[in-house]
Design a protein around this motif. Sequence first.
Motif, short mmCIF file in Angstrom:
data_model
loop_
_atom_site.label_atom_id
_atom_site.label_comp_id
_atom_site.label_asym_id
_atom_site.label_seq_id
_atom_site.Cartn_x
_atom_site.Cartn_y
_atom_site.Cartn_z
N ASP A 40 0.83 -1.20 0.00
CA ASP A 40 0.00 0.00 0.00
C ASP A 40 0.86 1.26 0.00
O ASP A 40 0.45 2.30 0.47
N THR A 41 2.10 1.11 -0.51
CA THR A 41 3.00 2.25 -0.56
C THR A 41 3.67 2.40 -1.94
O THR A 41 4.72 3.03 -2.05
N GLN A 43 5.42 0.40 -3.59
CA GLN A 43 6.80 -0.08 -3.58
C GLN A 43 7.00 -1.42 -4.28
O GLN A 43 8.07 -1.67 -4.82
N PHE A 100 2.97 -14.61 -7.62
CA PHE A 100 2.20 -13.43 -7.23
C PHE A 100 2.79 -12.14 -7.79
O PHE A 100 2.07 -11.27 -8.27
N ARG A 134 9.83 -12.13 -3.53
CA ARG A 134 10.35 -12.73 -2.30
C ARG A 134 10.81 -14.17 -2.53
O ARG A 134 11.44 -14.75 -1.66
N ILE B 196 10.49 -9.77 9.32
CA ILE B 196 9.06 -9.80 8.99
C ILE B 196 8.95 -10.51 7.63
O ILE B 196 9.57 -10.08 6.67
N PRO B 197 8.21 -11.63 7.61
CA PRO B 197 8.34 -12.57 6.48
C PRO B 197 8.03 -11.99 5.10
O PRO B 197 8.77 -12.22 4.16
N ASN B 198 6.89 -11.30 4.96
CA ASN B 198 6.62 -10.63 3.70
C ASN B 198 6.52 -11.52 2.48
O ASN B 198 7.15 -11.26 1.45
N MET B 200 4.74 -12.20 -0.79
CA MET B 200 4.22 -11.08 -1.58
C MET B 200 2.70 -11.05 -1.62
O MET B 200 2.10 -9.98 -1.77
N GLU B 201 2.06 -12.19 -1.50
CA GLU B 201 0.60 -12.17 -1.38
C GLU B 201 0.24 -11.96 0.09
O GLU B 201 0.55 -12.79 0.93
N PRO B 202 -0.43 -10.87 0.42
CA PRO B 202 -0.86 -10.69 1.81
C PRO B 202 -1.88 -11.78 2.18
O PRO B 202 -2.56 -12.33 1.31
N SER B 284 -4.05 -5.56 4.08
CA SER B 284 -3.17 -4.60 3.42
C SER B 284 -1.75 -4.96 3.84
O SER B 284 -1.54 -5.70 4.80
N ARG B 285 -0.77 -4.43 3.13
CA ARG B 285 0.61 -4.71 3.53
C ARG B 285 0.89 -4.16 4.93
O ARG B 285 1.61 -4.77 5.71
N SER B 286 0.29 -3.02 5.23
CA SER B 286 0.49 -2.45 6.56
C SER B 286 -0.03 -3.40 7.64
O SER B 286 0.60 -3.57 8.69
N SER B 706 6.30 -0.63 6.79
CA SER B 706 5.98 -0.57 5.36
C SER B 706 7.26 -0.81 4.56
O SER B 706 8.35 -0.84 5.13
N TYR B 707 7.09 -0.94 3.27
CA TYR B 707 8.27 -1.13 2.41
C TYR B 707 9.10 0.15 2.29
O TYR B 707 10.18 0.14 1.71
N MET B 708 8.60 1.26 2.85
CA MET B 708 9.41 2.47 2.90
C MET B 708 10.42 2.38 4.04
O MET B 708 11.42 3.10 4.06
N TYR B 710 10.99 -0.92 5.98
CA TYR B 710 11.54 -2.27 6.12
C TYR B 710 12.20 -2.59 4.79
O TYR B 710 11.55 -2.62 3.75
N MET B 712 13.44 -4.49 2.02
CA MET B 712 13.40 -5.79 1.35
C MET B 712 14.53 -5.86 0.32
O MET B 712 14.87 -4.86 -0.31
#
Lengths: 152, 780
Positions: A40-41, A43, A100, A134, B196-198, B200-202, B284-286, B706-708, B710, B712
Amino acid sequence: MQVEVTVNGQAHVLEVADNTLLVELLRENLGLTGTHVGCDTSQCGACTVHMDGRSVKACTVLAAQAQGAEVVTIEGIGSADALHPMQEAFRDCHALQCGFCTPGMIMSAIDLVSRNPGIDNAGVRAGLEGNICRCTGYHNIVRAVIQAAQNM
Amino acid sequence: MAKEQGIGAAVKRKEDLRFITGSGRYTDDLNQPGQLYAAFLRSPYARADILDIRSEEAEALEGVVAVLTGVQMAEDGLGDLPCGWQVKQKDGSDMVSAPHPPLAVQAVNYVGEPYGIVVADSIATALQAAELVTTEFRELDPIVDLVLATDSERIHADVARNLAYDWELGDAEATDAAMQRAAHVTRIEITNNRLIPNAMEPRAALGIYEAATEEHTLYTTSQNPHLERLVLSAFVQIAPEHKLRVIAPDVGGGFGSKIFIYAEETAVLWAARRVGRPVKWTASRSEAFLADAHGRDHLTTVELGLDAQNNFVALRVSTRANLGAYLSTFGSSVPTYLYGTLMAGQYRTPNIHVEVSGVYTNTSPVDAYRGAGRPEATYVVERVVETAARELGVDPADLRRKNMIPPDAFPYETPVALVYDTGNYEASLDKALALADYVAIAERKAEAAGRGKRRGIGLACYIEACGLAPSKLAIALGAGVGLYESGEIRVNPTGNVTVFTGSHSHGQGHETTFAQVVADRLGVEFDAVEVVHGDTGRVEFGLGTYGSRSIAVGGSALCRAADKIIAKGSRIAAHMLEAELEDIDFADGQFQVRDSNRSLSLGEVAFASYVPADYPEDLEPGLSEKAFYDPENFTYPAGTHIAEVEVDVDTGVVELVSFIAVDDFGHVINPMIVEGQVHGGVVQGVGQALLEHGIYDDQGQLQTGSYMDYCMPRADDVPDLVVDATVTPCPHNPLGVKGCGEAGAIGAPAAVINAVVDALGTNDISMPATPEKVWRALQG
């Protein structure tokens, strides 16, 4: 509001709320679920599509901004029996695992290669910086993009 | 024919066509008639009491169907989310597991903890309504610091010192004595950073309830849908097992984070029943950053004792593991059974003792993330070995080689509860050193110095135990379930084959590798085999995918089922060919009477079994067999990873110049897929070493949400990778395979940090080795 937009060659006139994002229009209104939302950013790049020939992150474009535009999604670049060279290369090089990020990655890569014919490894890595994967560690994605570049 | 696409072939993946054309079907892609959307009420505080929830305004908003809270969930009789592994403490008592209601009722214990669910006719309305709910909290001082936590107020009323357990493994006395006698002791303190695993599919869930039949269906992003169904029925008691179907369709990565039974998926299904309409939620990613289980987060002191000849004589490890606010599904086992048991590494260290304090804090629960315990163990062992080599002034590769368990010592019983089945550690070390041109590193360092760069090389010789697990051992260690796997092979009347596995693919490529195994065993075309997984309504049972168990356990189950198909087919063929059963041979898909030209294909036998006109009288019709495979031991992949880095002395930026992975996975079913698994694991490990860090501030607010914030790993953070292999087949499973899914993430962090240490010439660096930390280290 009303949005007139051409998606994958088909013209649509759609009634949407003012704050509708392009990715919502594609997924919810048109059922084109190949375009994914991974953050949601703006990125991760999972939502990348082409708008008037350039790659955009569809989570960051309002549907209203696509007024009159030509949008192409992963569903519009090739089909199961006539793959785009980039799709073919991704399969050939094992450039995807969970799949994905793949549609966005492919759409970004097509735009990258079409603007930079003959692109090299470092160029691909820099050019795909806006798409997060990922699973693959990028190794095979980079191979695939370079292979596709030779066939595009 | 089949063999070209059988075991060992780099077959292109069956699943790719749908993914590259955008026709994959992930949970968020699915919709139901009359569907509603959910948003969660989440705690803004790390620790607070819930005093009052006022939802009238939210409920009045047009489109809102319901606002439900933990209170109502409790009134409906739903149970807690259980932790599936019991840990016995030093004193023999059970670990202390705090109650974990899916939706918080009286108190919230981490930022993002859900305490209610809003259901509305659109996502936007649900989110807007959630904002309109007014919740009165009484804020409490959060316990965030892992060191201070055991001297702080209790987070949970029944948990003294916020200590879930105080656990140990190995002989403390013998280790102390050996350490006393050691000629040299290397001691270091290590931080294993929170990740934080992340995937890509939430995470997402779509709950459906049919009132007339009382059938519950949950589409969700799960690595193990059968376990989800079992827990939701047996513990949460949301519905009886026969009225609950869990489907994990295409799942976009997991890395452990989608093993666990979470609050949100549970609440969505419950809400669907409450409102009588399908309910969908997609994180959401957040939300994913806040509410997915995190990984790692250890503080460790380790001592390695060596004798005068540089033999390892004792290893003593003391670790404080952050478990977060609640014990997640497997949270208790990761820093204990999956960590302490690996402290022998590849070495014949005779005395080992490890103690682990599992500590509650007001942070997101911590559970398995790719490697789960084994990257942490490898980091401890390989960092202290590297440091010892530097202190003693010996070559790090030589010190490792000198202490390795030799190839003729297997099976090798370690002092920490495992029996390594097989291996040849020196072979992978030698191969990796050759690929790295290790002998010429001095020249490369000199060349880099000429460009103002400091170059360093680092090794990690890792071992891991995977392929979970022998059920007996796992249950003895506290597991609440068996850890076998199921497989079913159905030879259809027309001769093609449908395979059902309880394992689950969310990127690993089971539809391809499992088809290769079955095609190979039954001598049928690869394209004639279809693999079904991820649906409790289609697959009988399963334990799912984690701990690199799919091919070693799930693949072995299919081998057993294939043996049964061949056995039954042989009886049918013997009858049809008027031969004795003992004279029937099966090879390449043909049942043949030995020393004759009389034969029948598997397809012909299958057809006869479903149209049983000319058929043995004492045999049931049909050609479908299932098997449950319970391994007798873990598998033990091992290898050497070598990283080479260059450090920019002006900016502190670390560039990973090369990475070499030489792994021993035993026999390999599909080398293309295995290499891909290594690539992905390595880059996650590089991410841990150089980029990723989940950080809470002292108020328990996640600073990297967020990806801003954390970091990756991205394509330009890593080079091309060199992946090679050595092979010692696993002696105790029918395929001779070991797990390959986690090795990259296990070896890479230690290799990269050892390279950074080599470049900097100081041990004073922690993960992630960010430019700031490296620059400060350079200032000395």
